[in-house]
Scaffold this active site. Structure first.
Site, mmCIF file in Angstrom:
data_model
loop_
_atom_site.group_PDB
_atom_site.id
_atom_site.type_symbol
_atom_site.label_atom_id
_atom_site.label_comp_id
_atom_site.label_asym_id
_atom_site.label_seq_id
_atom_site.Cartn_x
_atom_site.Cartn_y
_atom_site.Cartn_z
ATOM 1 N N SER A 125 0.835 -1.206 0.000
ATOM 2 C CA SER A 125 0.000 0.000 0.000
ATOM 3 C C SER A 125 0.867 1.252 0.000
ATOM 4 C CB SER A 125 -0.867 -0.040 1.264
ATOM 5 O OG SER A 125 -1.507 1.187 1.459
ATOM 6 N N TYR A 150 -2.560 -1.239 10.952
ATOM 7 C CA TYR A 150 -2.766 -1.791 9.602
ATOM 8 C C TYR A 150 -1.571 -1.460 8.708
ATOM 9 C CZ TYR A 150 -4.026 -1.932 4.724
ATOM 10 O OH TYR A 150 -3.975 -2.164 3.368
ATOM 11 N N LYS A 154 1.678 -3.830 6.740
ATOM 12 C CA LYS A 154 2.184 -3.816 5.360
ATOM 13 C C LYS A 154 3.711 -3.644 5.366
ATOM 14 C CE LYS A 154 -1.679 -4.536 3.343
ATOM 15 N NZ LYS A 154 -1.948 -5.901 2.869
HETATM 16 P P1 NAD Z 1 -11.180 -7.110 0.787
HETATM 17 O O1 NAD Z 1 -11.479 -7.090 2.254
HETATM 18 O O2 NAD Z 1 -12.288 -6.821 -0.146
HETATM 19 O O3 NAD Z 1 -10.530 -8.513 0.404
HETATM 20 C C1 NAD Z 1 -9.719 -9.246 1.272
HETATM 21 C C2 NAD Z 1 -10.245 -10.675 1.299
HETATM 22 O O4 NAD Z 1 -9.421 -11.464 2.149
HETATM 23 C C3 NAD Z 1 -11.679 -10.782 1.852
HETATM 24 O O5 NAD Z 1 -12.461 -11.508 0.934
HETATM 25 C C4 NAD Z 1 -11.517 -11.530 3.176
HETATM 26 O O6 NAD Z 1 -12.625 -12.370 3.431
HETATM 27 C C5 NAD Z 1 -10.241 -12.322 2.933
HETATM 28 N N1 NAD Z 1 -9.458 -12.636 4.146
HETATM 29 C C6 NAD Z 1 -9.009 -11.776 5.083
HETATM 30 N N2 NAD Z 1 -8.303 -12.436 6.021
HETATM 31 C C7 NAD Z 1 -8.270 -13.754 5.646
HETATM 32 C C8 NAD Z 1 -7.693 -14.921 6.185
HETATM 33 N N3 NAD Z 1 -6.990 -14.898 7.327
HETATM 34 N N4 NAD Z 1 -7.869 -16.096 5.543
HETATM 35 C C9 NAD Z 1 -8.580 -16.146 4.381
HETATM 36 N N5 NAD Z 1 -9.157 -15.070 3.816
HETATM 37 C C10 NAD Z 1 -9.003 -13.882 4.457
HETATM 38 O O7 NAD Z 1 -9.955 -6.100 0.565
HETATM 39 P P2 NAD Z 1 -9.369 -5.533 -0.808
HETATM 40 O O8 NAD Z 1 -9.722 -4.096 -0.885
HETATM 41 O O9 NAD Z 1 -9.690 -6.437 -1.928
HETATM 42 O O10 NAD Z 1 -7.826 -5.579 -0.445
HETATM 43 C C11 NAD Z 1 -7.010 -6.664 -0.855
HETATM 44 C C12 NAD Z 1 -5.601 -6.431 -0.356
HETATM 45 O O11 NAD Z 1 -5.120 -5.201 -0.858
HETATM 46 C C13 NAD Z 1 -5.457 -6.349 1.156
HETATM 47 O O12 NAD Z 1 -4.237 -6.950 1.508
HETATM 48 C C14 NAD Z 1 -5.406 -4.870 1.418
HETATM 49 O O13 NAD Z 1 -4.718 -4.577 2.609
HETATM 50 C C15 NAD Z 1 -4.646 -4.393 0.210
HETATM 51 N N6 NAD Z 1 -4.868 -2.980 -0.131
HETATM 52 C C16 NAD Z 1 -6.134 -2.545 -0.349
HETATM 53 C C17 NAD Z 1 -6.367 -1.204 -0.673
HETATM 54 C C18 NAD Z 1 -7.754 -0.669 -0.897
HETATM 55 O O14 NAD Z 1 -7.918 0.539 -0.872
HETATM 56 N N7 NAD Z 1 -8.758 -1.490 -1.137
HETATM 57 C C19 NAD Z 1 -5.270 -0.336 -0.795
HETATM 58 C C20 NAD Z 1 -3.984 -0.826 -0.565
HETATM 59 C C21 NAD Z 1 -3.806 -2.159 -0.238
HETATM 60 C C1 WQD Z 2 -9.651 9.418 0.476
HETATM 61 C C2 WQD Z 2 -9.835 10.916 0.763
HETATM 62 C C3 WQD Z 2 -10.313 11.394 3.067
HETATM 63 C C4 WQD Z 2 -14.174 9.430 3.301
HETATM 64 C C5 WQD Z 2 -7.176 4.393 2.705
HETATM 65 C C6 WQD Z 2 -6.179 3.738 3.615
HETATM 66 C C7 WQD Z 2 -4.950 3.357 2.846
HETATM 67 C C8 WQD Z 2 -5.309 2.534 1.625
HETATM 68 C C9 WQD Z 2 -6.361 3.173 0.797
HETATM 69 C C10 WQD Z 2 -5.181 0.207 2.167
HETATM 70 C C11 WQD Z 2 -9.163 11.357 2.056
HETATM 71 C C12 WQD Z 2 -11.483 11.758 2.181
HETATM 72 C C13 WQD Z 2 -12.968 9.928 2.842
HETATM 73 C C14 WQD Z 2 -15.205 10.361 3.628
HETATM 74 C C15 WQD Z 2 -13.763 12.177 2.972
HETATM 75 N N1 WQD Z 2 -5.844 1.260 1.997
HETATM 76 N N2 WQD Z 2 -12.767 11.254 2.683
HETATM 77 N N3 WQD Z 2 -14.952 11.689 3.424
HETATM 78 O O1 WQD Z 2 -7.520 7.415 3.483
HETATM 79 O O2 WQD Z 2 -6.467 7.782 1.214
HETATM 80 O O3 WQD Z 2 -6.574 5.545 2.151
HETATM 81 O O4 WQD Z 2 -7.485 3.519 1.624
HETATM 82 O O5 WQD Z 2 -4.005 0.043 2.169
HETATM 83 O O6 WQD Z 2 -4.125 2.648 3.718
HETATM 84 O O7 WQD Z 2 -5.830 4.659 4.642
HETATM 85 O O8 WQD Z 2 -8.665 6.595 1.373
HETATM 86 O O9 WQD Z 2 -10.967 6.651 0.506
HETATM 87 O O10 WQD Z 2 -10.591 6.704 3.018
HETATM 88 O O11 WQD Z 2 -9.995 8.686 1.646
HETATM 89 O O12 WQD Z 2 -13.597 13.373 2.830
HETATM 90 O O13 WQD Z 2 -16.291 9.986 4.083
HETATM 91 O O14 WQD Z 2 -11.234 11.154 0.939
HETATM 92 O O15 WQD Z 2 -10.139 12.321 4.086
HETATM 93 O O16 WQD Z 2 -8.684 12.642 1.849
HETATM 94 P P1 WQD Z 2 -7.275 6.948 2.133
HETATM 95 P P2 WQD Z 2 -10.127 7.083 1.643
#
Ligand code: NAD
Ligand code: WQD
Length: 338
Positions: A125, A150, A154
């Site tokens: 991330s 969290y 990572k």
């Molecule tokens: P998500 O929650 O939709 O998907 C994660 C999946 O993993 C879920 O289906 C959950 O049921 C499964 N899971 C969690 N723990 C588990 C375990 N111990 N055993 C088996 N299954 C398990 O999340 P996502 O948005 O698809 O994110 C996927 C990955 O990307 C995560 O590692 C997340 O940290 C990372 N990530 C997401 C974002 C984002 O904004 N969505 C940004 C950066 C990184």
């Molecule tokens: C985006 C912008 C908020 C909600 C998060 C995690 C990061 C990564 C991606 C996993 C920000 C603003 C949001 C609302 C708002 N995930 N906002 N009103 O915070 O950039 O990142 O998701 O790794 O680790 O922290 O994403 O979509 O929450 O926010 O004004 O109700 O929108 O303040 O500026 P963020 P976000």
């Protein structure tokens, strides 16, 4: 080629399964459905024509993970998405996050070693960069102390992978996602947040459809052109495609180092108000929003230097902000059809 997708019924995983299948990969999903729905398997099949193999268990369970890999030692590569991802919750329940996100990774790496599986793509991330000093932020920027447990999982995960690679045949690619939003163009799969969404895009679409009364915009006093915070939003399908390319790079022995890191973003930063404007334009809806105070832990602005990913992976995000917000809106409408 058989690819294990952990967390494959989740948001990013489901889109990646479709892209893998469409490129001819055989997909097997492991997910314990802690944050996703079993119906996603049918949805994937509806798009790709193939229902992926699926096993439901907790990857933090050492014995179950070892048993699974013994039965599936013919896996060619792993994309490890499975993790908990709610930043705020991780502050209140750090052990839940350290346990789930780190034990599952350790179990997978151990099973890779035990079964001679060498290729791992890991979901990292942009949170590892914190508020970078230089923008756009490149992969060489210093990692900053994590703002949340969290985010720390990572950082620690990248270190665990790095150390394991040094002492084994395993190769790894960490993909550092910026802000994935939107949904598949079919509106058959998309983001399914449980409860009140933390992230901006689902909060916008849920407000527009009437599930939430009002969007709070967290802060308009940042040092940005319109005062609201800036992020690098990337279309989920562009992001999913990068995973297929990362897998190809690994299995075709194209890696230049045994552990590589890539930023996955568009290289463009958009403010919260710009996202709202784009949504209003593509949906024809006026959004009910109000400016409130800043959210604790938010960085002011971050967007990606994508040169390394563009040059090395030969991948570039294609879709515009309007395509992202429109696909998110189409998905929200489809979810609420019945
Ligand atoms: P998500 O929650 O939709 O998907 C994660 C999946 O993993 C879920 O289906 C959950 O049921 C499964 N899971 C969690 N723990 C588990 C375990 N111990 N055993 C088996 N299954 C398990 O999340 P996502 O948005 O698809 O994110 C996927 C990955 O990307 C995560 O590692 C997340 O940290 C990372 N990530 C997401 C974002 C984002 O904004 N969505 C940004 C950066 C990184
Ligand atoms: C985006 C912008 C908020 C909600 C998060 C995690 C990061 C990564 C991606 C996993 C920000 C603003 C949001 C609302 C708002 N995930 N906002 N009103 O915070 O950039 O990142 O998701 O790794 O680790 O922290 O994403 O979509 O929450 O926010 O004004 O109700 O929108 O303040 O500026 P963020 P976000």
């Amino acid at each position: 080629m058989k690819i294990l997708v952990t967390g494959g019924t989740g948001y990013i995983g489901s889109h990646t399964c479709v892209e893998l299948q469409q490129k001819g990969y055989e997909v097997i999903i492991v997910d314990n459905l802690s944050n996703s729905n079993i119906k996603v398997l049918d949805a994937i099949e509806k798009i790709s024509g193939i229902k992926p193999a699926f096993e439901n268990f907790d990857l933090a369970d050492t014995q179950k993970t070892a048993d699974f890999f013994k039965r599936n030692s013919d896996i060619d590569g792993i994309i490890h998405f499975a993790a908990f991802k709610a930043v705020g919750e991780s502050v209140n329940l750090p052990l839940k996050y350290y346990y789930n996100n780190l034990f599952s990774l350790v179990n997978i790496l151990q099973s890779m070693k035990d079964n001679g599986i060498d290729n791992l793509v890991f979901s990292s991330s942009c949170t590892v960069y914190g508020q970078p000093e230089k923008l756009p932020v490149s992969e060489n920027a210093p990692i900053q102390k994590a703002e949340s447990p969290y985010g720390n999982t990572k950082q620690i995960s990248e270190e665990i992978i790095f150390d394991t690679i040094k002492s084994s045949n395993i190769k790894g690619i960490a993909l550092r996602y910026f802000n994935p939003i939107g949904a598949h163009e079919s509106a058959i799969i998309g983001e399914l947040p449980l409860g009140v969404p933390n992230c901006l895009m689902p909060f916008i679409t849920q407000t527009a459809i009437g599930i939430r009364q009002q969007l709070s915009v967290f802060g308009d006093d940042y040092n940005t052109p319109d005062g609201t915070a800036i992020r690098d939003y990337i279309h989920i399908v562009d992001l999913a495609k990068a995973h297929v390319i990362a897998v190809e790079r690994m299995v075709n022995q194209k890696m230049k180092k045994t552990f590589e890191y890539f930023n996955l973003g568009t290289g463009n930063g958009y403010s919260v108000l710009e996202v709202i404007k784009s949504f209003e334009k593509v949906s024809g809806q006026k959004l009910n929003y109000q400016i409130v105070g800043r959210r604790a832990g938010d960085v002011e602005q971050v967007w990606a230097d994508t040169n390394f990913a563009n040059d090395e992976l030969g991948w570039k995000a294609q879709k515009s902000l309007d395509e992202m917000t429109l696909s998110a809106w189409n998905w929200e409408k489809k979810l609420n059809e019945n």
